[in-house]
Write an enzyme that holds these catalytic residues in place. Structure first.
Site, PDB file in Angstrom:
ATOM      1  CG  HIS A  16      -3.439   7.098  12.378  1.00 43.60           C
ATOM      2  ND1 HIS A  16      -2.104   7.183  12.095  1.00 43.60           N
ATOM      3  CD2 HIS A  16      -4.061   6.850  11.197  1.00 43.60           C
ATOM      4  CE1 HIS A  16      -1.911   6.991  10.806  1.00 43.60           C
ATOM      5  NE2 HIS A  16      -3.088   6.789  10.231  1.00 43.60           N
ATOM      6  CE  LYS A  40      -1.346   2.524   2.726  1.00 43.24           C
ATOM      7  NZ  LYS A  40      -1.819   3.184   3.929  1.00 43.24           N
TER       8      LYS A  40
END
Length: 159
Positions: A16, A40
């Site tokens: 990321h 999620k």
């Protein structure tokens, strides 16, 4: 030009941060938007994820971290964002992100730029990191020291 790097970042990985850092070199300002995705199963709360990311990007000029709640295109409009930046690891990422990019463009006209993740991080996913940590593995090579500490604390029930 103002860009956004959206994601759930649960937890934030070096993969990321690779995309955020490279975006910071391409755009005047970059917002890292920590989203909520009801599909999620999160390890960290939204506020914890924002705090970890804020620490991880503190030395990157022009980069800020914000919580994203609602539609990405609405957030982009409200924040004056010009472009969405998404990282790609595999062809399957491209298939999903292309569909999202086309929908976001149809809804708002905003463009999406897709950056391939650097090869050294292309195997990383937050899901894998959570699973390795849950099973007692060492994930410190894939995340910042602060994130590794937070994962260890969560995994042992100390957080």
């Amino acid at each position: 030009m103002r860009a956004i790097c959206p994601g759930s970042f649960d937890p934030v990985t070096h993969g990321h941060l690779d995309i955020v850092t490279r975006s910071a070199h391409l755009f005047d300002e970059v917002i890292v938007a920590v989203g909520r995705n009801s599909a999620k199963n999160y390890l960290f709360t939204p506020d914890e994820r924002v705090a970890m990311l804020t620490d991880a990007v503190k030395d990157l000029p022009g980069v800020s971290v914000m919580l994203l709640d609602g539609l990405l295109v609405d957030f982009c409009r409200d924040q004056g964002v010009d472009v969405i930046v998404k990282g790609l690891r595999f062809a399957s990422d491209f298939d999903f992100e292309l569909q999202m990019a086309q929908m976001n463009h149809a809804l708002s006209g905003i463009e999406t730029i897709m950056l391939p993740t650097s090869a050294q991080w292309s195997h990383l996913s937050s899901t894998m990191i959570r699973e390795i940590a849950k099973l007692g593995g060492d994930v410190s090579q894939f995340v910042t020291p602060q994130v590794a500490e937070a994962i260890a604390a969560k995994s042992t029930g100390q957080a």
